[in-house]
Design a protein around this motif. Sequence first.
Motif, mmCIF file in Angstrom:
data_model
loop_
_atom_site.group_PDB
_atom_site.id
_atom_site.type_symbol
_atom_site.label_atom_id
_atom_site.label_comp_id
_atom_site.label_asym_id
_atom_site.label_seq_id
_atom_site.Cartn_x
_atom_site.Cartn_y
_atom_site.Cartn_z
ATOM 1 N N LEU A 98 0.632 -6.095 -5.859
ATOM 2 C CA LEU A 98 -0.672 -6.293 -6.342
ATOM 3 C C LEU A 98 -1.562 -5.001 -6.240
ATOM 4 N N PRO A 99 -1.299 -4.249 -4.959
ATOM 5 C CA PRO A 99 -2.010 -2.827 -5.179
ATOM 6 C C PRO A 99 -1.834 -2.093 -6.291
ATOM 7 N N THR A 100 -0.529 -1.853 -6.635
ATOM 8 C CA THR A 100 -0.193 -1.034 -7.771
ATOM 9 C C THR A 100 -0.839 -2.009 -9.275
ATOM 10 N N GLU A 154 12.476 3.013 -7.449
ATOM 11 C CA GLU A 154 12.771 3.592 -6.027
ATOM 12 C C GLU A 154 11.863 3.229 -5.045
ATOM 13 N N ALA A 155 10.456 3.232 -5.274
ATOM 14 C CA ALA A 155 9.384 2.833 -4.263
ATOM 15 C C ALA A 155 9.692 1.439 -4.062
ATOM 16 N N ALA A 156 10.455 0.545 -4.710
ATOM 17 C CA ALA A 156 10.546 -0.902 -4.284
ATOM 18 C C ALA A 156 11.672 -1.137 -3.130
ATOM 19 N N THR A 157 12.526 0.170 -3.320
ATOM 20 C CA THR A 157 13.469 0.010 -2.010
ATOM 21 C C THR A 157 12.922 -0.114 -0.775
ATOM 22 N N LEU A 158 11.560 0.356 -0.558
ATOM 23 C CA LEU A 158 11.067 0.229 0.882
ATOM 24 C C LEU A 158 11.115 -1.219 1.388
ATOM 25 N N GLU A 159 11.229 -2.225 0.365
ATOM 26 C CA GLU A 159 11.107 -3.715 0.681
ATOM 27 C C GLU A 159 12.263 -3.966 1.399
ATOM 28 N N GLY A 160 13.474 -3.209 0.707
ATOM 29 C CA GLY A 160 15.045 -3.598 1.157
ATOM 30 C C GLY A 160 15.309 -3.068 2.637
ATOM 31 N N TYR A 161 14.572 -1.633 2.721
ATOM 32 C CA TYR A 161 14.707 -0.916 4.111
ATOM 33 C C TYR A 161 14.084 -1.819 5.273
ATOM 34 N N THR A 182 0.801 -1.150 0.072
ATOM 35 C CA THR A 182 -0.020 -0.168 -0.003
ATOM 36 C C THR A 182 0.849 1.273 -0.026
ATOM 37 N N VAL A 183 1.844 1.379 0.741
ATOM 38 C CA VAL A 183 2.846 2.408 0.878
ATOM 39 C C VAL A 183 3.372 2.637 -0.362
ATOM 40 N N ILE A 184 3.887 1.689 -0.990
ATOM 41 C CA ILE A 184 4.409 1.780 -2.173
ATOM 42 C C ILE A 184 3.770 2.442 -3.266
ATOM 43 N N LEU A 185 2.368 2.116 -3.369
ATOM 44 C CA LEU A 185 1.622 2.734 -4.224
ATOM 45 C C LEU A 185 1.319 4.428 -4.040
#
Length: 413
Positions: free
Chosen positions: A236-238, A41-48, A26-29
Motif C-alpha cells: 500500500l505505501p508503494t 526483489e524488494a518483496a523477498t523481505l516478506e519471505g525473510y 515502508t521498508v519495501i518502498l
Amino acid sequence: MPRLLVIAAIAASYFAFAILLNSVGTVILQSINTFDISKPEAATLEGYKDLTIAFVSFLVASFVPRLGYKVAMLAALLLVTAACLITPVVSEFVAIKALFACIGAGFALIKVSVYAMVGLLSSDTRSHSSLLNTIEGIFMVGVLSGYWIFSAFVDPLNPGSPVWMNVYYWLAALLAINVLLVCVAPVPSADEKVREQSAIAAFTGMLKLAYQPLVIIFVVSIFLYVLIEQGIGSWLPTFNNEVLHLPVDISVQITSLFALSIAVGRLAAGQVLRFINWFPFLLGCAVLMGGLIIITLPMAEGHQATGITQLSDAPLAAFILPMIGLLMAPLYPILNSVMLSALDSHKQAAMTGLIVVFSALGGTTGSVITGYLFEHMGGQHAFYMQLVPVVGIIAAIFLFRQVSQKDQTASAV
C-alpha cells in the motif's frame, strides 16, 4: 505487582515487535528508492520475515518451555537489538534482509512465550480472553505507531537518502529498555507436563491434525486471508507513491489507516457477533471486500499529484482503499475461534502451530505475488488480482461451515 510487571514486560515486547514486523511495507518502498532494486526483489523481505517465523516456530516451539520463557524472550530481544544496530552501519539491502530474518526468528520466540504466559497469568477463561485481547490491542497500537515513526525519518525532498535507516538506532534503544524490563520481571515457568513433552510428540501431533478435512479447509482459508492482508499491507505505501503519486512520507502515514481500520474492525466485530451468527457475518465481510476493491481502484486511474504536501490534500481513493481493513479484520480471529473451539484442549497447541506456519506462508506468498504483478502489470492490476483470493475465501467459508456442521453432527451421534 509482580503480575503487572510480567504483563508490562510481555506487552512492551509485543509493542516493539509490532513496529518492526509491520514496517515491511515502508521498508519495501524505501529499499526500492534507496538501493535501486526491483519490486520482486524488494518483496523477498516478506519471505525473510515470514518464512523465518514459520521455520523457527515449527522447530523450537516445543523446546521453549524447557529453555524457559525469560531466556527465550531475552534471546529474541538481544538478537534483534544487535541487528538494529548493525543495519544502518552496513546500509546495504543485504543487511535489511538479515534484519528481517532476525525479526522473524525473534518474533517466533516472543509469540510462543507470550501466548504460553498468558495462560499461566490467567485464572479462568474470562481473564485469559481479557488479557490476550489487551496484549493484541497493544500490538495494534505498535503497528499504528510504526508508520508514523518510520515516516518521521524519511526525507521528503530526497526519498532515496539512506537517512531513514537511523530509525533503527531508536528502535534498538526501545528494545534495550525491553531487555531490562524482562530481566527484572518475575517471568513464570511452564507447567511440569508441558516441559516434559517431547519435540517428537509435538511434531507428530501437528502432522496428524493436518490430515483432517476441516483443518485442511481452515488452513487454506487462513493462508488466503493472510495472502490478501500482506499483499495489500506491504504494498500500500508503494501504491500510494507510484499510483496515486503521493510523497513518500504521506504515502507511509496514510497507510496507517489500514492498521487502524483492522483494529477498529476487530473491536466492532466482537460486539456484532453477540447478536448474529458468524457465517453470514463473515460471508458479508468477504463479499464487501471484493466490492470495495472494484469500486475504489477505478477512482485511482489517471490521478496526478499537484502540490500535495499534507494528508488533507490526498485524493479520496487514498482514504477509502485502506478501509478494506474494516471488512478483513473479523475473518482471521473468527475463523481461528471457530476452529479452536471445535478441537479438544490437548490438540489446540498443535493447531496453533499450524496457524503460525500457514499464516507465515500466506504472508510471504501474498507479498511476493503482489510485488511481481506490481513490477510487470502495474499497481492497479496488482491490487485487482486480490479479487482472486477473495473469491477463494468466500468458497472456503462455505466449505468450512458445511464440514464443521458435519463434524458436529457426527460427534453428537
